[in-house]
Scaffold this motif. Sequence first.
Motif, short mmCIF file in Angstrom:
data_model
loop_
_atom_site.label_atom_id
_atom_site.label_comp_id
_atom_site.label_asym_id
_atom_site.label_seq_id
_atom_site.Cartn_x
_atom_site.Cartn_y
_atom_site.Cartn_z
N THR A 20 7.40 16.42 -6.53
CA THR A 20 6.13 15.72 -6.36
C THR A 20 6.12 14.77 -5.17
N VAL A 21 7.28 14.53 -4.57
CA VAL A 21 7.39 13.42 -3.62
C VAL A 21 7.69 13.93 -2.21
N ASP A 22 7.03 13.31 -1.22
CA ASP A 22 7.29 13.63 0.18
C ASP A 22 8.69 13.16 0.57
N HIS A 23 9.31 13.92 1.48
CA HIS A 23 10.72 13.71 1.75
C HIS A 23 11.03 14.13 3.18
N LEU B 205 10.26 9.54 0.71
CA LEU B 205 11.71 9.37 0.60
C LEU B 205 12.39 9.77 1.90
N LEU B 206 13.40 9.01 2.26
CA LEU B 206 14.24 9.35 3.40
C LEU B 206 15.63 9.71 2.92
N GLY B 207 16.30 10.55 3.67
CA GLY B 207 17.72 10.77 3.44
C GLY B 207 18.03 11.97 2.61
N GLU B 208 19.27 12.03 2.16
CA GLU B 208 19.85 13.29 1.71
C GLU B 208 19.73 13.52 0.22
N ILE B 209 19.22 12.52 -0.49
CA ILE B 209 19.15 12.67 -1.93
C ILE B 209 18.12 13.75 -2.29
N ALA B 210 18.37 14.43 -3.42
CA ALA B 210 17.42 15.47 -3.84
C ALA B 210 16.13 14.81 -4.30
N ASP C 71 0.82 -1.21 0.00
CA ASP C 71 0.00 0.00 0.00
C ASP C 71 0.85 1.26 0.00
N GLY C 72 2.12 1.11 0.40
CA GLY C 72 2.97 2.29 0.49
C GLY C 72 4.43 1.89 0.55
N LEU C 73 5.29 2.86 0.23
CA LEU C 73 6.73 2.59 0.13
C LEU C 73 7.51 3.68 0.85
N ILE C 74 8.42 3.24 1.72
CA ILE C 74 9.39 4.14 2.35
C ILE C 74 10.73 3.79 1.73
N PHE C 75 11.43 4.79 1.21
CA PHE C 75 12.58 4.50 0.35
C PHE C 75 13.72 5.45 0.67
N GLN C 76 14.87 4.88 0.98
CA GLN C 76 16.08 5.69 1.14
C GLN C 76 16.98 5.41 -0.06
N PRO C 77 16.91 6.25 -1.10
CA PRO C 77 17.78 6.05 -2.25
C PRO C 77 19.19 6.58 -1.94
N LEU D 262 3.10 9.20 4.92
CA LEU D 262 2.74 8.03 4.11
C LEU D 262 1.26 7.67 4.29
N ARG D 263 0.80 7.75 5.52
CA ARG D 263 -0.61 7.41 5.77
C ARG D 263 -1.54 8.43 5.12
N GLU D 264 -1.13 9.69 5.12
CA GLU D 264 -1.96 10.68 4.43
C GLU D 264 -2.02 10.37 2.94
N ARG D 265 -0.90 9.98 2.35
CA ARG D 265 -0.90 9.63 0.92
C ARG D 265 -1.72 8.37 0.67
N MET D 266 -1.61 7.38 1.57
CA MET D 266 -2.38 6.15 1.38
C MET D 266 -3.87 6.42 1.53
N ASP D 267 -4.19 7.45 2.31
CA ASP D 267 -5.60 7.82 2.45
C ASP D 267 -6.07 8.71 1.30
N GLY D 268 -5.18 8.91 0.32
CA GLY D 268 -5.63 9.60 -0.89
C GLY D 268 -5.20 11.05 -1.02
N ALA D 269 -4.39 11.56 -0.05
CA ALA D 269 -3.96 12.95 -0.14
C ALA D 269 -3.18 13.17 -1.43
N SER D 270 -3.52 14.23 -2.14
CA SER D 270 -2.74 14.56 -3.33
C SER D 270 -1.99 15.86 -3.03
N GLY D 271 -1.51 16.52 -4.05
CA GLY D 271 -0.79 17.76 -3.82
C GLY D 271 0.70 17.53 -3.93
N PRO D 272 1.45 18.63 -3.97
CA PRO D 272 2.89 18.53 -4.19
C PRO D 272 3.61 17.86 -3.02
N GLY D 273 4.82 17.43 -3.30
CA GLY D 273 5.62 16.77 -2.27
C GLY D 273 5.95 17.73 -1.15
#
Lengths: 338, 338
Positions: free
Chosen positions: A156-159, A147-152, A122-128, A310-321
């Motif tokens: 569009t994505v939460d970080h 996204l977690l961590g220092e990468i740019a 249902d959702g992904l937490i990712f440290q690239p 993540l839970r807000e996104r899984m509940d359908g929240a849209s909008g910019p990262g």
Amino acid sequence: MTRPASVTLQDVAALAGVSIKTVSNVVREYQHVRPSTRARVQDAIDRLGYVPHSIARRLATGRTGMIAFALPAIEAPYFAELAALVSTEADGFDYRLLIEQTAGSLEDERAVLRGRERGLIDGLIFQPTVLDAAAIEEFRGSTPLVLLGEIAAPPTVDHVMVDNTAAARAATLHLLQSGRTRVAFLGQSAWTEHATTRLRMGGYRSALEEFGAFRDDDLLIPMTRFGAFSAEAAVVDAIEAGVRFDGLVCFDDLSAIGAMKALARTGRIVPDDVGVVGWDDILMAQFTNPGLTTIRPDKAALVRTTFRMLRERMDGASGPGRHELVGFDLVVRGSTAS
Amino acid sequence: MTRPASVTLQDVAALAGVSIKTVSNVVREYQHVRPSTRARVQDAIDRLGYVPHSIARRLATGRTGMIAFALPAIEAPYFAELAALVSTEADGFDYRLLIEQTAGSLEDERAVLRGRERGLIDGLIFQPTVLDAAAIEEFRGSTPLVLLGEIAAPPTVDHVMVDNTAAARAATLHLLQSGRTRVAFLGQSAWTEHATTRLRMGGYRSALEEFGAFRDDDLLIPMTRFGAFSAEAAVVDAIEAGVRFDGLVCFDDLSAIGAMKALARTGRIVPDDVGVVGWDDILMAQFTNPGLTTIRPDKAALVRTTFRMLRERMDGASGPGRHELVGFDLVVRGSTAS
């Protein structure tokens, strides 16, 4: 071991010779079922391959109840400690946790985003560690993502991250303010390619400038790869090449621990000859001799913030990262005692 | 985010305006699809919520492609290193890996066996810490299962471990043979309840007997819980209570690292005053000062053996549980130099 999707509660009830309600009670692990009844129902469930809490039901609701945490390497202490927190938090929300190791490889990081688990989570937490923002934008699917961590991160994505520049600056100033004059930085060598190194080295440089301290590219000690072994070799090499330093800001605690071994091997006393600062405050930072001064990211806040978004996104929240910073402390221990 | 199970390749192809074969190529990540086509298909997949590699297909085959690894705590270095190996091995067989932390609690360990993941996983790798063989027998479902570690397994279940008694005996003899006469054992205090401590203490005792060495219950140093902090406190307490020892066999590397800090705090030199042996050969055992002598279980063989047995069970193998031992080495480093 086939489990036909068509097995129903009714089938189980018929085989066990009990009511559907009793089967349901067993499946939900209600306490008021007699052990002998539970055993009979369980036996019928096993024999028929009935799937309670089932994938089938999850498909019907469009939720699988699973999230994934994709990280470079689970055995790195910082990630292991983070994974433990993520696992506990997931459990609290009744999510099961898939762990994906990418080994920091471009191919694996792309595969994570492309949705190797599509339909499974249902959702992904990712440290690239190597993907840039454009690639993240290109390869991400529709699965809710933080996204977690220092990468740019793309816009569009939460970080969620720690302010790396500010923290590295604080670590460096701590050494300079205690009277160290030649403070070195130990990090990855492909400086411009590794986002985390770049940010941390930026904070190191900014502190040197602010303090008017000695600055020399010889004081940038490159590691060929991350980890304690590479750090140990890098610091021994630098010392044998004649690089002189009385302070050392390390990429992370593992490299600080490797550096401390190199300093011991070459007869340097920590903190008398060289002050050492790490990053992450892994458990072992309290058990080095002397204890390791380190940047302690607020891991609990990191995980809490991640799950909220993540839970807000899984509940359908849209909008910019959204980009959120969590706090850090400089924890002073014996390795920088003045 | 609903994903109706009924969305088909045809639906995706129709929406994207491409052939079914093209959709299939995108789903399988073939390289010879044009980026613009791939993007269009991906967009259709996302909009329709199509599930490739799908749970639905997995249900039809009776396999989910997932296995679970249930362990006490992912952040403990030994388990983190083991989880990394399990994850890599799972990836090699194209299994996704669920991680379950039990915190060593009876309730969570029962929940793991009762099949919290029933229907979600094809197989389970489980390192219990408190369940006994009867409880494992009672609560296990039909999911293929391999047990790791020192707990007594019921005769129906596959089980992989290191010979703990032999290894603890080797560690103790190593200290005695170098001339140490008062060798202590640092472990959990609820001696009779913790299977691993019991086995390791058995090996310790057997070495003392064989060597005719001094034996005194004062030399059994109890920890209130596992981990470096508890070990540090326990060793300081023992020293302050007047317990004298010149060798220390520790439950694991974390407790050895805690013990080494306690020895440093109380002015004891390792190895001159006290020789210290750990267990697990975690990465940090090479970075203590001095390096830590330790029992190195053959982790690669442990994971390989586990997967071989699990895959045989998942392929339908029946028959009684098999118990396999994997090897170990005593790795001698500075903490026991004579």
